[in-house]
Design a protein around this motif. Structure first.
Motif, PDB file in Angstrom:
ATOM      1  N   SER A 102       9.321 -11.551 -22.185  1.00 41.60           N
ATOM      2  CA  SER A 102      10.583 -11.278 -21.497  1.00 41.60           C
ATOM      3  C   SER A 102      11.776 -11.713 -22.337  1.00 41.60           C
ATOM      4  O   SER A 102      12.797 -11.013 -22.413  1.00 41.60           O
ATOM      5  CB  SER A 102      10.609 -11.992 -20.140  1.00 41.60           C
ATOM      6  N   GLU A 103      11.667 -12.889 -22.963  1.00 38.56           N
ATOM      7  CA  GLU A 103      12.777 -13.401 -23.771  1.00 38.56           C
ATOM      8  C   GLU A 103      13.027 -12.516 -24.985  1.00 38.56           C
ATOM      9  O   GLU A 103      14.178 -12.267 -25.354  1.00 38.56           O
ATOM     10  CB  GLU A 103      12.488 -14.839 -24.203  1.00 38.56           C
ATOM     11  N   LEU A 104      11.955 -12.030 -25.619  1.00 40.31           N
ATOM     12  CA  LEU A 104      12.142 -11.153 -26.770  1.00 40.31           C
ATOM     13  C   LEU A 104      12.758  -9.833 -26.340  1.00 40.31           C
ATOM     14  O   LEU A 104      13.655  -9.310 -27.020  1.00 40.31           O
ATOM     15  CB  LEU A 104      10.796 -10.898 -27.467  1.00 40.31           C
ATOM     16  N   ARG A 131      20.057  -7.444 -26.075  1.00 42.25           N
ATOM     17  CA  ARG A 131      21.362  -8.019 -26.440  1.00 42.25           C
ATOM     18  C   ARG A 131      21.823  -7.500 -27.800  1.00 42.25           C
ATOM     19  O   ARG A 131      22.968  -7.092 -27.963  1.00 42.25           O
ATOM     20  CB  ARG A 131      21.268  -9.547 -26.474  1.00 42.25           C
ATOM     21  N   GLN A 151       6.841 -15.270 -20.420  1.00 35.55           N
ATOM     22  CA  GLN A 151       8.226 -15.633 -20.733  1.00 35.55           C
ATOM     23  C   GLN A 151       8.576 -15.245 -22.168  1.00 35.55           C
ATOM     24  O   GLN A 151       9.698 -14.800 -22.445  1.00 35.55           O
ATOM     25  CB  GLN A 151       8.440 -17.134 -20.532  1.00 35.55           C
ATOM     26  N   ASP A 152       7.624 -15.390 -23.095  1.00 36.62           N
ATOM     27  CA  ASP A 152       7.872 -15.005 -24.486  1.00 36.62           C
ATOM     28  C   ASP A 152       8.180 -13.517 -24.590  1.00 36.62           C
ATOM     29  O   ASP A 152       9.113 -13.109 -25.292  1.00 36.62           O
ATOM     30  CB  ASP A 152       6.652 -15.329 -25.355  1.00 36.62           C
ATOM     31  N   GLU A 211      14.739  -9.314 -23.851  1.00 35.17           N
ATOM     32  CA  GLU A 211      16.150  -9.561 -23.551  1.00 35.17           C
ATOM     33  C   GLU A 211      16.965  -9.725 -24.833  1.00 35.17           C
ATOM     34  O   GLU A 211      18.088  -9.234 -24.933  1.00 35.17           O
ATOM     35  CB  GLU A 211      16.288 -10.815 -22.680  1.00 35.17           C
ATOM     36  N   GLU A 212      16.390 -10.398 -25.825  1.00 36.67           N
ATOM     37  CA  GLU A 212      17.080 -10.584 -27.102  1.00 36.67           C
ATOM     38  C   GLU A 212      17.292  -9.238 -27.797  1.00 36.67           C
ATOM     39  O   GLU A 212      18.365  -8.976 -28.360  1.00 36.67           O
ATOM     40  CB  GLU A 212      16.268 -11.523 -27.999  1.00 36.67           C
TER      41      GLU A 212
END
Length: 202
Positions: free
Chosen positions: A170-172, A178, A167-168, A174-175
């Motif tokens: 994937s979240e990075l 963005r 998840q870490d 995505e950030e």
């Protein structure tokens, strides 16, 4: 065409040396950040494209570690050092890279998520190699092949203990996507000459 995430990663991978931290602690921050960014790159569902991204990212990591230890090396020299040290780290990695690329062709998102820990560990080990290289260079000592192999083995164990979650990564990723989208939108709405002047400031 490489994704916008590439320019976003390279522009944002800059670290100042924190005078309140030791050299080892500063190097630790750079290594973990570079390894995390490399793992996030592997999330991108573009077969084999991350090979072209990881090399300059890892070279930049070496450049920053050199700065921490008082060596003001050029980007070209950092690339040479990364290649030199990477011979040990990359043992068997060619086949893994091929399989990772094939996994992205067959199942893009899952292929990236599954291989992110491998890329994290690979970059972490290279960072530890660079750190040891500069430490020994300060003392005027050589960095023998046997010592390099030992550093890699120790780094592999360390990287497992600090490995971020899927998840870490994937979240990075995505950030970064963005921020890249926002950057593109800002660039498209600004005059060209202003964009160029801003690029020179980064």
């Amino acid at each position: 065409m490489l994704p916008p995430i590439v320019s976003q990663i390279m522009d944002n991978f800059n670290f100042d040396v924190d005078p309140t931290l030791s050299r080892e602690e500063n190097a630790e921050e750079v290594i973990k950040s570079a390894a995390l960014l490399s793992g996030a790159v592997s999330i991108e569902p573009l077969p084999f494209a991350d090979m072209l991204i990881l090399t300059p990212l890892q070279a930049k990591m070496v450049l920053h570690i050199g700065k921490i230890y008082g060596f003001d090396i050029t980007p070209e020299r950092s690339s040479e050092i990364a290649r030199e040290l990477g011979v040990t780290v990359a043992y068997g990695m060619a086949a893994r890279q091929f399989m990772r690329g094939m996994a992205k062709i067959a199942l893009p998102v899952v292929g990236g998520v599954v291989t992110a820990p491998l890329v994290y560990g690979w970059t972490f080990a290279l960072g530890r190699m660079a750190q040891t290289y500069f430490e020994r260079k300060i003392d005027g000592l050589p960095f023998q092949a046997e010592e390099r192999a030992q550093v890699v083995q120790e780094a592999k164990q360390q990287s497992r203990r600090v490995l971020p979650s899927s998840q870490d990564f994937s979240e990075l990723a995505e950030e970064l996507r963005r921020r890249a989208r926002e950057r593109e939108q800002g660039s498209s709405s600004a005059p060209k000459d202003i964009d160029q002047s801003q690029d020179r400031q980064h």
